[in-house]
Design a protein around this motif. Structure first.
Motif, PDB file in Angstrom:
ATOM      1  N   TRP C 161       1.301   5.294  -5.229  1.00 39.49           N
ATOM      2  CA  TRP C 161       1.243   3.948  -4.663  1.00 39.49           C
ATOM      3  C   TRP C 161      -0.208   3.505  -4.499  1.00 39.49           C
ATOM      4  N   ALA C 162      -1.056   4.475  -4.178  1.00 32.86           N
ATOM      5  CA  ALA C 162      -2.466   4.136  -3.948  1.00 32.86           C
ATOM      6  C   ALA C 162      -3.100   3.554  -5.213  1.00 32.86           C
ATOM      7  N   ALA C 163      -2.486   3.854  -6.365  1.00 29.60           N
ATOM      8  CA  ALA C 163      -3.063   3.369  -7.622  1.00 29.60           C
ATOM      9  C   ALA C 163      -2.746   1.890  -7.870  1.00 29.60           C
ATOM     10  N   ILE C 164      -1.817   1.335  -7.126  1.00 28.09           N
ATOM     11  CA  ILE C 164      -1.540  -0.102  -7.267  1.00 28.09           C
ATOM     12  C   ILE C 164      -2.616  -0.861  -6.494  1.00 28.09           C
ATOM     13  N   PRO C 165      -3.332  -1.762  -7.182  1.00 28.11           N
ATOM     14  CA  PRO C 165      -4.469  -2.411  -6.525  1.00 28.11           C
ATOM     15  C   PRO C 165      -4.056  -3.158  -5.261  1.00 28.11           C
ATOM     16  N   HIS C 166      -4.908  -3.047  -4.253  1.00 36.43           N
ATOM     17  CA  HIS C 166      -4.655  -3.720  -2.993  1.00 36.43           C
ATOM     18  C   HIS C 166      -4.596  -5.239  -3.190  1.00 36.43           C
ATOM     19  N   ASP C 167      -5.388  -5.717  -4.162  1.00 38.19           N
ATOM     20  CA  ASP C 167      -5.421  -7.158  -4.434  1.00 38.19           C
ATOM     21  C   ASP C 167      -4.025  -7.730  -4.676  1.00 38.19           C
ATOM     22  N   LEU C 168      -3.160  -6.931  -5.297  1.00 37.82           N
ATOM     23  CA  LEU C 168      -1.835  -7.465  -5.638  1.00 37.82           C
ATOM     24  C   LEU C 168      -1.054  -7.818  -4.380  1.00 37.82           C
ATOM     25  N   SER C 169      -1.093  -6.934  -3.384  1.00 35.35           N
ATOM     26  CA  SER C 169      -0.320  -7.239  -2.185  1.00 35.35           C
ATOM     27  C   SER C 169      -0.981  -8.372  -1.416  1.00 35.35           C
ATOM     28  N   GLU C 170      -2.303  -8.466  -1.504  1.00 31.59           N
ATOM     29  CA  GLU C 170      -2.976  -9.574  -0.827  1.00 31.59           C
ATOM     30  C   GLU C 170      -2.657 -10.893  -1.529  1.00 31.59           C
ATOM     31  N   ALA C 171      -2.634 -10.851  -2.854  1.00 29.53           N
ATOM     32  CA  ALA C 171      -2.280 -12.059  -3.605  1.00 29.53           C
ATOM     33  C   ALA C 171      -0.866 -12.490  -3.228  1.00 29.53           C
ATOM     34  N   ALA C 172       0.037 -11.504  -3.130  1.00 30.57           N
ATOM     35  CA  ALA C 172       1.421 -11.830  -2.777  1.00 30.57           C
ATOM     36  C   ALA C 172       1.485 -12.436  -1.385  1.00 30.57           C
TER      37      ALA C 172
END
Lengths: 309, 360, 275
Positions: C161-172
């Motif tokens: 999960w750590a490999a999924i960029p944090h930006d994606l959840s922030e964008a969401a």
């Protein structure tokens, strides 16, 4: 909502609140797991502690009584318990030594990327997926005269095969062989993974410094593996008695109790003699000993847990 | 449309580090404001606080008339473009752009229409069925823009949206973005570390350093009257030359030259009783000629229409260099000795970098 | 590139081959036993060449007790994995975003719990299940499997999960998604592979589990590892049948295991070693 004032100086309460807000939306996703784990493990653990202070026995017609530390006092005079501790130590540490040595060598072979050994990467891992019970059956078959054929082939090279499972010492060795077969892959994977993270310029530097291959292993690889080795040792000690199913099918703790580990003794006491209270004190004492041995190193090993990712 | 007002806005991290200190800034409705500064200056933190991704630990933030300190990002009527673009890899371009609308339950027909509209503006119509991995860097950047404009928010927040593009595409996209913003007239906050981007794009530029706002002004003003030596040195390439100067009866003496001081500047210096100041001279304000102080040419960089000349001042001035902008047809060569003068414009700063004044 | 004395190269090859035989020969022996006739199985000297017979497999699959055990194993393993996922996936998602001591302590806690020998938990379950009528039930076994599968899945998924960029959840979040919507619409589609791998590994652990099944089942929910032990107890000389049943249990575990082997470390050790 009030208008916040000028930049507050470092305020611990405020920081905690900030972090709290950051976590706020996600805590409820964590809650079910924490509840599950507490209910399924912490509660039973406390329950076990409670049981160990009682005389609960399903084979006795008398109801359970609170007997304080009597069970624990009895343990000191219980020769079978003392013997089981010794046998546990043997069956944890003897296989561990061989697992470490062979695991390291196997990792080294894989790390050297020798041509023609690709198949090794595929097959070395097989035992990891074996149900321990089948592992036990497998080695029971092999060590059973005629059925396994080991002694036949030993005979061909002039060795008179021992009574693998019916001689007390040989039984310990037989179980150790199965344990080495079953859990060396774990050690190998751990070492191999660690080796792959070593910076290659370290090796190159040591070559330029004129180190031979052996010196390179001795002065570069081994020191770098220390931390990994410590983790492996902690895990293997803690889970060393996961060989229960192997003992169960290979020797059932015999012959003459010579392969009875402490958790096996707790099993017999609790589920065959049905002395649940006493069995609880056995297994908790064993857990306490494990924790006492491992606590100092566990701190060291686990200090990075949770930092990554 | 909306005005954004930051009042004493602060951010202190849990480890005690202060990322933004007491920031006061008003961004006018429809304005294109650029936040610029070296990395770690807190500019991204400011943007993220406006977005609602970062908790505000002090001060207030208004968008329009609303105090939004505690308001969830989706309620702030903003859209954001990330440096990494943050495109959802498993969604097509159309799904990416339409995602905010899908979340706010916009009817399908309406959603499709707005996605097509946004795609048309950004010339993405042919790519609507592709996934991000099948797009070029520039196309991805435009998808990220599309996701922002499709919501028709009252504020755009852009976090270094061009830094992952190659130089040529960056220049082109820069002008496109400025045009787009002017056309849509949406209040925009744009974060960058590139002062050229800042100067060319912003209606106003806010320069930050170490969490503190140094100056917020139009690009021209920033260049002409920097508030302090940091801004003066940060804005403009090549950077301004700084020389220690003595205040004398004749004016300022630096590098063997004396710069005459206009009356009011003289009065200011006397009033504040400075004896030592910093003299700031832009490369184009160093004049080479027959008279003046001597210096040796140690390098010439030809840029086409102009050239940058590096001069070594005589030893008495502790191996200082002077950067000079000259016309491209210069005949200067290495090791030649030239004479230089300052003027007409020089900037004067206190020794700790505060602006005193400028001639002219 | 590596300069290695010839002697050592030879040594490494020798070790590799010996180890390969050490791993494979016992496995092959078991496999051969499963297709030997009873006579051939006990032949002295052992027969390396024999006429294969699949009679043992026929017997195993003709045995209603074994067929029931297959069903039980499938029900318990599948149920345990499903329930574990339901609890562990949101937890791993939370741990992707939670900061500070809560994260650290949770990860450490579930690691320590997993390391405690199963026998410690078994006694209270035995007492409690007897009282609560959970003894010899599918749900009873499924519940105890959560003890090892929930931590396993959390530990396996955390680094992935750590490999999924944090930006994606922030964008969401900016796009207006709630944490739950982000999980369902953004994270889960991207975590499909990792979750599948974790499920497979958890399935293997449930499939192989012996100790809890031995104590907490009687007749109704006997799983395969216990069923095979029952063969041993009641039909002590039917080695062909035991070998055939063993092969049946082992094969899916190995096949699926290979698919997920590169995820194993973090699941087994909770990332105590940087992988």
């Amino acid at each position: 909502m009030t208008d916040a004032t000028a930049a507050a100086p470092l305020d611990r309460a405020l920081l905690r609140r900030t972090r709290g807000r950051q976590n706020r939306g996600y805590r409820r996703f964590l809650l079910p797991a924490i509840v599950t784990i507490v209910v399924l493990t912490i509660v039973p653990l406390i329950f076990t502690l409670g049981l160990s202070l009682t005389s609960l026995s399903y084979s006795s017609i008398r109801g359970p009584r609170f007997i304080g530390l009597e069970n624990y006092a009895d343990l000191f005079g219980d020769a079978r318990f003392i013997a089981s501790l010794w046998q546990s130590a043997v069956l944890i540490f003897v296989p561990l030594i061989f697992q470490l040595v062979f695991g390291f060598m196997l990792a080294l072979v894989m790390n050297e990327r020798l041509p023609g050994l690709g198949w090794l990467r595929v097959i070395f891992i097989i035992p990891m997926f074996f149900p321990p019970i089948v592992m036990g059956l497998l080695w029971k078959v092999l060590f059973t005269p005629q059925l396994g054929g080991i002694n036949h082939y030993l005979g061909l090279i002039g060795i008179s095969g021992p009574a693998w499972l019916s001689d007390p010492t040989m039984a310990l060795i037989s179980i150790s062989v199965a344990a080495v077969w079953g859990w060396t892959p774990f050690v190998t994977i751990m070492f191999y993974t660690a080796m792959q993270t070593f910076p290659s310029d370290l090796y190159e530097a040591s070559r330029i410094d004129g180190a031979t291959w052996v010196q390179r292993i001795r002065f570069v690889t081994l020191p770098l593996l220390r931390q990994t080795a410590l983790v492996v040792i902690v895990f293997r000690i803690m889970e060393g008695l996961a060989i229960f199913p192997i003992i169960y099918v290979m020797t059932s703790g015999g012959p003459a109790g010579s392969t009875e580990t402490t958790n096996y003794y707790a099993y017999i006491t609790g589920f065959e003699f049905l002395k649940v209270g006493y069995a609880s004190s056995i297994i908790l004492t064993f857990l306490a000993i494990l924790v006492a041995i491992l606590a100092p190193s566990t701190r060291l090993v686990l200090k990075n847990v949770g930092e990554r990712g | 449309m909306a005005e954004i007002r930051l009042t004493k806005l602060s951010k202190t991290y849990p480890n005690g580090q202060a990322a933004v200190k007491d920031l006061d800034l008003s961004i006018k409705d429809g304005e294109f404001l650029v936040l610029v500064g070296p990395s770690g200056c807190g500019k991204s933190t400011v943007l993220r606080m406006i977005a609602g991704l970062e908790e505000i630990t002090g001060g207030t933030l208004h968008i329009g008339d609303r105090l939004v300190n505690e308001v969830e990002p989706k309620e702030r009527d903003i859209a954001m473009v990330f440096q990494s673009y943050a495109l959802y890899p498993h969604m097509t371009v159309a799904e990416n752009i339409g995602f905010p609308l899908r979340l706010s339950r916009v009817a399908k027909a309406e959603k499709d229409r707005r996605v097509r509209e946004a795609a048309a503006i950004l010339e993405l119509t042919d790519y609507l069925d592709r996934r991000p991995a099948q797009l070029s860097g520039g196309q991805r950047q435009r998808v990220a823009m599309g996701r922002a404009i499709v919501r028709q928010p009252s504020v755009y927040l852009l976090d270094e949206p061009l830094s992952n593009l190659d130089a040529k595409l960056r220049d082109k996209t820069r002008t496109e973005m400025v045009d787009l913003q002017a056309r849509l007239g949406v209040t925009t906050v744009y974060v960058t570390h590139d002062q050229v981007e800042a100067m060319t794009m912003g209606d106003r530029v806010a320069v930050m350093k170490d969490g503190v706002l140094q100056q917020c002004a139009t690009p021209r003003e920033l260049y002409a009257s920097p508030a302090n030596a940091f801004v003066a040195g940060f804005i403009g390439t090549p950077a301004m030359n700084f020389l220690p100067a003595d205040v004398t009866a004749q004016g300022l003496t630096a590098a063997g030259l004396t710069v005459a001081l206009p009356g009011e500047l003289r009065a200011v210096l006397d009033r504040q009783s400075h004896s030592q100041v910093q003299l700031g001279v832009r490369p184009e304000d160093v004049k080479l000629g027959e008279s003046g102080s001597p210096a040796r040419v140690i390098g010439v960089e030809e840029l086409g229409p102009e050239a940058i000349v590096r001069l070594a001042l005589p030893d008495a001035h502790a191996r200082r260099q002077l950067i000079v902008r000259v016309p491209g047809d210069t005949l200067l060569t290495r090791d030649e000795t030239v004479h230089f003068n300052f003027g007409p414009k020089v900037h004067v700063f206190t020794e700790d970098g505060q602006r005193i004044a400028a001639t002219n | 590139m590596r300069v290695r004395p010839r002697r050592i190269t030879a040594g490494l090859y020798t070790f590799a081959i010996v180890w390969g035989l050490f791993i494979l020969v016992p496995f092959a022996w078991l496999a051969s036993l499963s297709i030997k006739s009873r006579l051939d199985a006990f032949a002295d000297p052992p027969k390396l060449f024999f006429t294969p017979t699949f009679a043992a497999y026929g017997e195993v699959f003709g045995d209603p007790a074994f067929l029931r055990a297959i069903g039980n194993s499938l029900i318990v393993s599948t149920g345990a994995v499903a329930l574990s996922l339901l609890i562990a996936v949101p937890a791993a998602y939370a741990l992707r975003h939670i900061v500070g001591p809560l994260r650290h302590h949770t990860l450490l806690g579930i690691l320590l719990i997993r390391m405690v020998p199963g026998m410690v938990y078994l006694l209270p379950y035995f007492v409690f299940y007897n009282k609560a009528h959970l003894m010899d039930t599918h749900i009873g076994l499924i519940i105890v499997h959560l003890i090892f599968n929930v931590p396993l899945i959390i530990w396996m998924l955390t680094p992935i999960w750590a490999a999924i960029p944090h930006d994606l959840s922030e964008a969401a979040r900016i796009d207006g998604a709630t944490p739950f919507q982000t999980l369902v619409m953004v994270d889960l589609p991207l975590m499909k592979g990792g979750i599948l791998a974790a499920s497979i590994l958890a399935f293997i652990f449930s499939w192989n589990e012996f100790l809890f099944a031995l104590i907490l089942s009687r007749r109704e929910v006997v799983t395969l590892p216990v069923a095979i032990v029952n063969f041993l107890a009641f039909e002590g000389t039917e080695w062909g049948k035991i070998a055939a049943a063993s092969m049946f249990i082992v094969t899916p575990a190995i096949v699926f295991g290979f698919l997920v082997r590169r995820y194993m470390i973090s699941g087994l050790t909770g990332g105590a070693v940087k992988g």
